[in-house]
Write a protein that holds these residues in place. Structure first.
Motif, PDB file in Angstrom:
ATOM      1  N   GLN A  27       0.843  -1.205   0.000  1.00  0.00           N
ATOM      2  CA  GLN A  27       0.000   0.000   0.000  1.00  0.00           C
ATOM      3  C   GLN A  27       0.876   1.251   0.000  1.00  0.00           C
ATOM      4  O   GLN A  27       2.067   1.202   0.315  1.00  0.00           O
ATOM      5  N   ASP A  28       0.239   2.377  -0.332  1.00  0.00           N
ATOM      6  CA  ASP A  28       0.981   3.638  -0.432  1.00  0.00           C
ATOM      7  C   ASP A  28       0.912   4.380   0.907  1.00  0.00           C
ATOM      8  O   ASP A  28      -0.154   4.834   1.325  1.00  0.00           O
ATOM      9  N   LEU A  29       2.070   4.489   1.566  1.00  0.00           N
ATOM     10  CA  LEU A  29       2.146   5.172   2.870  1.00  0.00           C
ATOM     11  C   LEU A  29       1.721   6.636   2.791  1.00  0.00           C
ATOM     12  O   LEU A  29       1.355   7.234   3.789  1.00  0.00           O
ATOM     13  N   TRP A  30       1.831   7.237   1.586  1.00  0.00           N
ATOM     14  CA  TRP A  30       1.705   8.695   1.471  1.00  0.00           C
ATOM     15  C   TRP A  30       0.394   9.148   0.861  1.00  0.00           C
ATOM     16  O   TRP A  30       0.182  10.356   0.663  1.00  0.00           O
ATOM     17  N   HIS A  31      -0.477   8.173   0.569  1.00  0.00           N
ATOM     18  CA  HIS A  31      -1.711   8.515  -0.153  1.00  0.00           C
ATOM     19  C   HIS A  31      -2.534   9.578   0.594  1.00  0.00           C
ATOM     20  O   HIS A  31      -2.939  10.589   0.020  1.00  0.00           O
ATOM     21  N   TYR A  32      -2.760   9.338   1.871  1.00  0.00           N
ATOM     22  CA  TYR A  32      -3.619  10.261   2.637  1.00  0.00           C
ATOM     23  C   TYR A  32      -3.037  11.675   2.629  1.00  0.00           C
ATOM     24  O   TYR A  32      -3.720  12.655   2.370  1.00  0.00           O
ATOM     25  N   THR A  33      -1.741  11.766   2.913  1.00  0.00           N
ATOM     26  CA  THR A  33      -1.150  13.097   3.055  1.00  0.00           C
ATOM     27  C   THR A  33      -1.117  13.827   1.713  1.00  0.00           C
ATOM     28  O   THR A  33      -1.427  15.032   1.641  1.00  0.00           O
ATOM     29  N   ILE A  34      -0.760  13.108   0.656  1.00  0.00           N
ATOM     30  CA  ILE A  34      -0.707  13.770  -0.657  1.00  0.00           C
ATOM     31  C   ILE A  34      -2.106  14.227  -1.058  1.00  0.00           C
ATOM     32  O   ILE A  34      -2.299  15.363  -1.506  1.00  0.00           O
ATOM     33  N   ALA A  35      -3.092  13.354  -0.872  1.00  0.00           N
ATOM     34  CA  ALA A  35      -4.459  13.729  -1.274  1.00  0.00           C
ATOM     35  C   ALA A  35      -4.937  14.942  -0.475  1.00  0.00           C
ATOM     36  O   ALA A  35      -5.534  15.876  -1.022  1.00  0.00           O
ATOM     37  N   ARG A  36      -4.624  14.960   0.804  1.00  0.00           N
ATOM     38  CA  ARG A  36      -5.048  16.098   1.634  1.00  0.00           C
ATOM     39  C   ARG A  36      -4.345  17.388   1.201  1.00  0.00           C
ATOM     40  O   ARG A  36      -4.931  18.463   1.136  1.00  0.00           O
ATOM     41  N   MET A  37      -3.052  17.248   0.898  1.00  0.00           N
ATOM     42  CA  MET A  37      -2.276  18.407   0.445  1.00  0.00           C
ATOM     43  C   MET A  37      -2.814  18.915  -0.895  1.00  0.00           C
ATOM     44  O   MET A  37      -2.947  20.141  -1.096  1.00  0.00           O
ATOM     45  N   VAL A  38      -3.150  18.012  -1.789  1.00  0.00           N
ATOM     46  CA  VAL A  38      -3.677  18.414  -3.105  1.00  0.00           C
ATOM     47  C   VAL A  38      -4.984  19.194  -2.922  1.00  0.00           C
ATOM     48  O   VAL A  38      -5.190  20.245  -3.543  1.00  0.00           O
ATOM     49  N   ASP A  39      -5.867  18.717  -2.058  1.00  0.00           N
ATOM     50  CA  ASP A  39      -7.129  19.432  -1.834  1.00  0.00           C
ATOM     51  C   ASP A  39      -6.878  20.828  -1.279  1.00  0.00           C
ATOM     52  O   ASP A  39      -7.498  21.804  -1.714  1.00  0.00           O
ATOM     53  N   ALA A  40      -5.976  20.923  -0.300  1.00  0.00           N
ATOM     54  CA  ALA A  40      -5.692  22.239   0.300  1.00  0.00           C
ATOM     55  C   ALA A  40      -5.132  23.189  -0.751  1.00  0.00           C
ATOM     56  O   ALA A  40      -5.499  24.374  -0.804  1.00  0.00           O
ATOM     57  N   CYS A  41      -4.251  22.675  -1.598  1.00  0.00           N
ATOM     58  CA  CYS A  41      -3.644  23.527  -2.628  1.00  0.00           C
ATOM     59  C   CYS A  41      -4.676  23.945  -3.662  1.00  0.00           C
ATOM     60  O   CYS A  41      -4.731  25.126  -4.063  1.00  0.00           O
ATOM     61  N   ALA A  42      -5.503  22.999  -4.107  1.00  0.00           N
ATOM     62  CA  ALA A  42      -6.514  23.334  -5.123  1.00  0.00           C
ATOM     63  C   ALA A  42      -7.485  24.375  -4.565  1.00  0.00           C
ATOM     64  O   ALA A  42      -7.879  25.325  -5.252  1.00  0.00           O
ATOM     65  N   MET A  43      -7.852  24.203  -3.291  1.00  0.00           N
ATOM     66  CA  MET A  43      -8.794  25.138  -2.652  1.00  0.00           C
ATOM     67  C   MET A  43      -8.244  26.567  -2.670  1.00  0.00           C
ATOM     68  O   MET A  43      -8.985  27.522  -2.818  1.00  0.00           O
ATOM     69  N   HIS A  44      -6.909  26.705  -2.542  1.00  0.00           N
ATOM     70  CA  HIS A  44      -6.318  28.044  -2.436  1.00  0.00           C
ATOM     71  C   HIS A  44      -5.557  28.476  -3.692  1.00  0.00           C
ATOM     72  O   HIS A  44      -4.875  29.508  -3.662  1.00  0.00           O
ATOM     73  N   GLY A  45      -5.665  27.710  -4.766  1.00  0.00           N
ATOM     74  CA  GLY A  45      -5.018  28.131  -6.010  1.00  0.00           C
ATOM     75  C   GLY A  45      -3.504  28.132  -5.938  1.00  0.00           C
ATOM     76  O   GLY A  45      -2.852  28.997  -6.540  1.00  0.00           O
ATOM     77  N   VAL A  46      -2.931  27.186  -5.189  1.00  0.00           N
ATOM     78  CA  VAL A  46      -1.471  27.032  -5.162  1.00  0.00           C
ATOM     79  C   VAL A  46      -1.149  25.600  -5.603  1.00  0.00           C
ATOM     80  O   VAL A  46      -2.042  24.769  -5.721  1.00  0.00           O
ATOM     81  N   PHE A  47       0.143  25.316  -5.840  1.00  0.00           N
ATOM     82  CA  PHE A  47       0.502  24.060  -6.505  1.00  0.00           C
ATOM     83  C   PHE A  47       1.071  23.008  -5.543  1.00  0.00           C
ATOM     84  O   PHE A  47       1.942  23.323  -4.728  1.00  0.00           O
ATOM     85  N   PRO A  48       0.588  21.754  -5.673  1.00  0.00           N
ATOM     86  CA  PRO A  48       1.107  20.665  -4.837  1.00  0.00           C
ATOM     87  C   PRO A  48       2.222  19.871  -5.533  1.00  0.00           C
ATOM     88  O   PRO A  48       2.195  19.679  -6.750  1.00  0.00           O
ATOM     89  N   TYR A  49       3.174  19.384  -4.731  1.00  0.00           N
ATOM     90  CA  TYR A  49       4.331  18.649  -5.257  1.00  0.00           C
ATOM     91  C   TYR A  49       4.613  17.440  -4.374  1.00  0.00           C
ATOM     92  O   TYR A  49       4.527  17.524  -3.144  1.00  0.00           O
ATOM     93  N   TYR A  50       5.039  16.337  -5.023  1.00  0.00           N
ATOM     94  CA  TYR A  50       5.671  15.272  -4.257  1.00  0.00           C
ATOM     95  C   TYR A  50       7.060  15.792  -3.850  1.00  0.00           C
ATOM     96  O   TYR A  50       7.565  16.751  -4.424  1.00  0.00           O
ATOM     97  N   GLY A  51       7.698  15.178  -2.880  1.00  0.00           N
ATOM     98  CA  GLY A  51       9.023  15.622  -2.429  1.00  0.00           C
ATOM     99  C   GLY A  51      10.131  14.683  -2.887  1.00  0.00           C
ATOM    100  O   GLY A  51      10.230  14.332  -4.055  1.00  0.00           O
ATOM    101  N   PRO A  52      10.978  14.221  -1.945  1.00  0.00           N
ATOM    102  CA  PRO A  52      12.157  13.441  -2.319  1.00  0.00           C
ATOM    103  C   PRO A  52      11.886  11.937  -2.411  1.00  0.00           C
ATOM    104  O   PRO A  52      11.081  11.393  -1.657  1.00  0.00           O
ATOM    105  N   PHE A  53      12.602  11.274  -3.325  1.00  0.00           N
ATOM    106  CA  PHE A  53      12.631   9.814  -3.380  1.00  0.00           C
ATOM    107  C   PHE A  53      14.085   9.425  -3.215  1.00  0.00           C
ATOM    108  O   PHE A  53      14.909   9.624  -4.110  1.00  0.00           O
ATOM    109  N   GLY A  54      14.406   8.912  -2.031  1.00  0.00           N
ATOM    110  CA  GLY A  54      15.806   8.764  -1.644  1.00  0.00           C
ATOM    111  C   GLY A  54      16.522   7.558  -2.219  1.00  0.00           C
ATOM    112  O   GLY A  54      17.756   7.518  -2.220  1.00  0.00           O
TER     113      GLY A  54
END
Ligand SMILES: CC(C)(COP(=O)(O)OP(=O)(O)OC[C@H]1O[C@@H](n2cnc3c(N)ncnc32)[C@H](O)[C@@H]1OP(=O)(O)O)[C@@H](O)C(=O)NCCC(=O)NCCSC(=O)C[C@H](O)C(=O)O
Ligand SMILES: [Mg+2]
Length: 357
Positions: free
Chosen positions: A223-250
């Motif tokens: 399963q994807d450990l980051w699904h919840y956080t990314i989806a929540r971040m995307v909603d917050a960004c879309a709501m405020h007209g700013v852009f969401p990004y994934y971060g680092p893949f080490g």
């Protein structure tokens, strides 16, 4: 609380007026380099035009004894490098509670404020952190005579930051976007991972036993450990007209899982990702540019939908106003990327007989 009427007024006399809309410049890959590392710094001029964003990193991954050299290195690189039209210059400053953040912001804005597009702020806990940076940037811009506002990008890497993500996204007209910081977030949440981003083989769902045989072979699905956080971040960004990004893949060597992680983020709504090593640049470009097939399909839906209302059948599938809107997201992105990149413009060009965008 600030009045809505004050939101677009400069926060210091002489500072530039805040932007009313975040410029939608391509930022598929935010390429990290350590300006105190001579080998990496030497590669920067050749990377101009090959990456959307060059980010001089001053925070984690820069040794404490190199913090000042990194800051000065970034000033030197910004002054010496012609970034052209298509590559932005960003920085990640040290955390606001560190001994370096104030000097980072003061030096960078006064020395190279006219060349800096975005300041990435790590470990943002809530809107109060953005308000602090917002006012300080305005004061420094006024002092340095900077003509256009420097934008702010927050990294989501604490549990409190995630709980406040909507307020962070809307804290200032300077907010350009938000990135997931999975490594610090995992530590802050006391997750039991030991990695920088990506999945974990222990986080899985197992198929039910067949005929009650719990020892028998069963499929497992990671399963994807980051699904919840990314989806929540995307909603917050879309709501405020700013852009969401994934971060680092080490896991630099695991280019396959890196591409998967990037694509999950792209499909969920992120516009880009961080690249930590040159090998990740082409992966980010591939993933965060829509495929020729998706663009061609989007164009067919647009053509079939005529005035954009009603429902039609295309290849056995129902298309309507809502699927058209998704297709328009793809077409708008393809247009924006084509404007900077002749290769993509050719890839996306309608073939003979196909309707244009
Ligand atoms: C990950 C690295 C330490 C690997 O470096 P290295 O071992 O030198 O890799 P290579 O030998 O394969 O490198 C080949 C050449 O390429 C140059 N190089 C490497 N990385 C970069 C780069 N990012 N930009 C430009 N050039 C680069 C090397 O110098 C080699 O050059 P040469 O010898 O002349 O051929 C290294 O890639 C690295 O340090 N990357 C950046 C790491 C970083 O920025 N980390 C911070 C972001 S992640 C984070 O902070 C976590 C986050 O906040 C969270 O909480 O989740
Ligand atoms: Mg971090």
């Amino acid at each position: 609380m600030r009045s809505a009427k004050d939101f677009f007024a400069p926060l210091a006399v002489g500072a530039p007026a805040p932007v009313r809309e975040v410029p939608a410049r391509p930022s598929r890959m935010i390429h990290f380099f350590d300006p105190s590392n001579p080998k990496m710094a030497a590669k920067v001029p050749d990377m101009v035009g090959t990456v959307d964003v060059l980010l001089g990193n001053l925070e984690d991954a820069v040794k404490a004894e190199n913090k000042e050299a990194a800051r000065q290195g970034l000033v030197d690189i910004a002054r010496a490098t012609d970034l052209g039209e298509h590559t932005q210059l960003w920085t990640r400053v040290n955390a606001l509670d560190s001994p370096w953040a104030l000097d980072d912001l003061t030096t960078l804005v006064t020395e190279i404020g006219d060349r800096l597009d975005v300041v990435m702020v790590p470990k943002v806990q809530g809107p109060e952190d953005i308000h602090y940076v917002d006012r300080l940037l305005a004061q420094l811009e006024a002092k340095a005579g900077v003509q256009r506002p420097i934008l702010v990008h927050a990294i989501l890497e604490t549990a409190r930051g995630v709980a406040n993500v909507e307020a962070i996204a809307g804290a200032s007209p300077r907010m350009q976007g938000i990135s997931l910081g999975p490594a610090d977030l995992a530590a802050d949440r006391r997750m039991k991972t030991t990695r920088v981003g990506g999945g974990h083989p222990g986080y899985l769902v197992r198929q039910d036993p067949v005929d009650g045989d719990v020892e028998g072979a069963r499929a497992v699905f990671q399963q994807d450990l980051w699904h919840y956080t990314i989806a929540r971040m995307v909603d917050a960004c879309a709501m405020h007209g700013v852009f969401p990004y994934y971060g680092p893949f080490g896991d630099i060597k695991d280019v396959v899982a890196c591409e998967d992680q990037f694509r999950n983020a792209f499909l969920l709504g992120c516009v880009g990702t961080w690249t930590l090593h040159p090998v990740q640049i082409a992966i980010a470009k591939k993933v965060f540019s829509p495929s020729a097939e998706d663009v061609a399909h989007a164009r067919r839906v647009k053509e079939a939908m005529g005035d954009g209302t009603g429902a039609v059948m295309l290849d056995g599938k129902m298309e309507d106003d809502a699927s058209l809107k998704q297709c328009l997201v793809i077409l708008e992105l393809a247009d924006r990327l084509s404007a900077n990149d002749p290769e993509l413009a050719e890839l996306y060009a309608p073939s003979n007989g196909e309707a244009g965008a």
